[in-house]
Design an enzyme around this catalytic site. Structure first.
Site, short mmCIF file in Angstrom:
data_model
loop_
_atom_site.label_atom_id
_atom_site.label_comp_id
_atom_site.label_asym_id
_atom_site.label_seq_id
_atom_site.Cartn_x
_atom_site.Cartn_y
_atom_site.Cartn_z
N ASP A 182 -1.34 7.16 6.37
CA ASP A 182 -2.34 6.07 6.13
C ASP A 182 -2.53 5.22 7.30
OD1 ASP A 182 -3.96 4.18 5.00
OD2 ASP A 182 -2.70 3.39 3.17
N LYS A 225 -11.44 -1.96 7.93
CA LYS A 225 -10.54 -2.82 8.63
C LYS A 225 -10.97 -2.78 9.97
CE LYS A 225 -7.63 -3.19 5.05
NZ LYS A 225 -7.12 -2.53 3.82
N TRP A 254 0.81 -1.25 0.10
CA TRP A 254 -0.09 0.08 -0.01
C TRP A 254 0.95 1.17 -0.17
CZ3 TRP A 254 -4.25 -1.45 -1.70
CH2 TRP A 254 -4.78 -2.69 -1.20
C1 LIG Z 1 -6.52 -1.96 2.69
C2 LIG Z 1 -5.58 -0.91 2.49
C3 LIG Z 1 -5.67 0.01 1.71
C4 LIG Z 1 -6.59 0.08 0.63
O1 LIG Z 1 -7.76 0.44 1.07
P1 LIG Z 1 -8.90 0.61 -0.15
O2 LIG Z 1 -10.11 1.16 0.83
O3 LIG Z 1 -9.60 -0.62 -0.45
O4 LIG Z 1 -8.65 1.59 -1.27
C5 LIG Z 1 -4.95 1.12 1.78
N1 LIG Z 1 -3.85 1.18 2.89
C6 LIG Z 1 -3.75 0.30 3.60
C7 LIG Z 1 -2.73 0.35 4.77
C8 LIG Z 1 -4.63 -0.73 3.73
O5 LIG Z 1 -4.62 -1.70 4.73
#
Ligand SMILES: *Cc1c(COP(=O)(O)O)cnc(C)c1O
Length: 361
Positions: free
Chosen positions: A173, A197, A103
Site C-alpha cells: 500500500d 495524497k 491503515w
Molecule cells: C489514506 C490512506 C488509505 C485510505 O485511503 P482511502 O482512499 O480513503 O480508502 C489507505 N492507506 C494509506 C497508507 C493511506 O494513507
C-alpha cells in the site's frame, strides 16, 4: 488570481498549481470538442487517449516492465484491503502482514475473513513510533503474499527499504508516498495507492499488478472485485473515474517536467530536512514523535511542550496561511504533510513560522 494558502493537509491534499490551472483552462471545452471531459463518453477517443497517456506516464516514471498492468479503480485504497485477500488468499493458505499503523492494521484485519493471516512484524507495542527492520520481518516461505504499508500517514513513519521476499509476492500500500522518490518498483507484485495524497484528487485508486499475480486470482469472486476484469479491459469494463484519471495523468506529466523521480526525490529530501532540522535543533520545544531512522519524508509529526501550545500553534498557523497541520484525531500533535506538490517555499515559510512561534511562546 485566487489567493492560495500553504496546504499541509494529509489528504486530499495540495496539487501542483500548474496542473490546477491546466484543468481550469481545459474544463469547459476539452481540446476543441465543445464539451468538458467529464461530459463525454468514457469510450470516446479523447478519453481513450487520456487513459492510455496516464498509464504510459506512470509506467515510464516508475520504470515498470511490460509485465505489469496498471488499473484505475474506485472504492479507495480501503477497498483494496479487501480486494487483495479476496483475489489472492483462500482457506488453507496464509498471508503475511506487517502492522505499522492504522491503515496497515485495517488491511490486516480485513484479510482475516479470507484465510489465515500471519503477523510478520508489528510496531504496535511501540505505539507505532518506528517501522520494523527488514531483517526482522518474518513470514512463512509458502505465504500467499507479504503485505506492507510503505508510509504510515497517521504516525509519520516510513520504510526506507524492503525485504527480499524470494518467491513470496510482495504487496504494498503506497497511498501516501507513491512517486515521491526513486524505488525499484519491479520488486513488488502488487502496488496500490489512493490518488488523493500524492497523485491527484480522490476517486481513483491506482493498482499496479504483475501478470504472474493475475493468473493466481481466485475464481468465483464478484466481477467488479476480480482484478482480471479491470486488467483485461484497461479499466474500461465499467465507467471509470474519468476526471480523477485525467488529473493523475496531468500530475504524472508534471513530475516528468520536473525531471522525473530523481528530481522529485531531491526536492523531497530538501523539504523534509528543513523541518527535521528545525525539530532537531529545538529538542526541548519541538519533539519528533518517531524514531529517527523511521522518519517519514511525507508526513512529519511532532509535539509541542503542551496540548495548549499545540492548539495555539495550529490556530496561529492557520491564521498565517498554513492549513491542515492538525495531527490525526487518533494521535493529536502536529502533522505537516509535505507531498510532492508542496513547494520548498511553503516548507521554508513554515520553518520560519516555527522559529517565530517558539520565540514568542
Ligand atoms: C489514506 C490512506 C488509505 C485510505 O485511503 P482511502 O482512499 O480513503 O480508502 C489507505 N492507506 C494509506 C497508507 C493511506 O494513507
Amino acid at each position: 488570481m485566487a489567493k492560495r494558502i500553504f496546504n499541509f493537509s494529509a489528504g486530499p491534499s495540495t496539487l501542483p498549481l500548474d496542473v490546477l490551472k491546466k484543468v481550469q483552462a481545459e474544463f469547459l471545452d476539452y481540446h476543441g470538442t465543445g464539451m468538458s471531459l467529464i461530459e463525454m463518453s468514457h469510450r470516446s477517443k479523447e478519453f481513450d487517449e487520456v487513459n492510455n497517456n496516464t498509464m504510459n506516464s506512470l509506467r515510464e516514471l516508475m520504470g515498470l516492465s511490460d509485465k505489469y498492468k496498471i488499473l484505475f479503480v474506485g472504492g479507495g485504497a480501503s477497498s483494496q484491503f479487501a480486494m487483495i485477500p479476496m483475489n489472492f488468499l483462500s482457506k488453507g493458505k496464509t498471508a503475511a502482514y506487517v502492522d505499522t499503523g492504522a491503515w496497515a492494521g485495517k488491511a490486516y484485519k480485513e484479510a482475516k475473513a479470507f484465510g489465515s493471516v500471519h503477523l510478520a512484524g508489528s510496531s504496535k507495542d511501540g505505539g507505532h513510533t518506528f517501522v520494523p527492520k527488514t531483517a526482522d520481518i518474518d513470514f512463512p516461505s509458502d505465504a500467499a503474499y507479504l503485505h506492507m504499508t510503505s508510509n504510515n500517514t497517521i504516525f509519520g513513519t516510513q520504510f526506507q527499504e524492503y525485504p527480499d521476499t524470494g518467491s513470496v509476492p510482495l504487496i504494498c500500500d503506497m497511498s501516501s508516498d507513491i512517486l515521491s522518490r526513486q524505488l525499484d518498483f519491479n520488486k513488488f507484485s502488487v502496488i496500490y495507492a489512493g490518488a488523493q495524497k500524492n497523485l491527484g484528487p480522490a476517486g481513483v485508486t491506482i493498482v499496479i499488478v504483475h501478470e504472474d499475480m493475475l493468473v493466481k486470482c481466485n475464481d468465483g469472486i464478484p466481477t467488479m472485485f476480480d482484478y482480471r476484469t479491470h486488467a483485461n479491459k484497461d479499466s474500461l469494463y465499467n465507467t471509470p473515474p474519468v476526471f480523477a484519471i485525467y488529473i493523475v495523468g496531468l500530475v504524472a506529466e508534471w513530475i516528468k517536467e520536473q525531471g522525473g523521480l530523481a528530481a522529485i526525490e531531491k526536492m523531497n529530501v530538501a523539504k523534509k530536512e528543513r523541518i527535521y532540522q528545525m525539530i532537531d535543533l529545538n529538542p526541548d520545544y519541538y519533539k519528533g514523535t518517531v524514531q529517527d531512522e523511521s522518519r517519514s519524508w511525507m508526513n512529519l509529526t511532532f509535539r509541542l511542550p503542551s496540548e495548549d501550545l499545540e492548539k495555539k500553534f495550529i490556530a496561529e498557523a492557520s491564521a498565517a496561511g498554513f492549513s491542515g497541520l492538525k495531527g490525526h484525531r487518533s494521535v493529536g500533535g502536529v502533522r505537516a504533510s509535505i507531498y510532492n506538490a508542496m513547494t520548498l517555499e511553503g516548507v521554508e515559510k513554515l520553518v520560519e513560522f516555527m522559529e517565530s512561534f517558539k520565540k514568542a511562546n
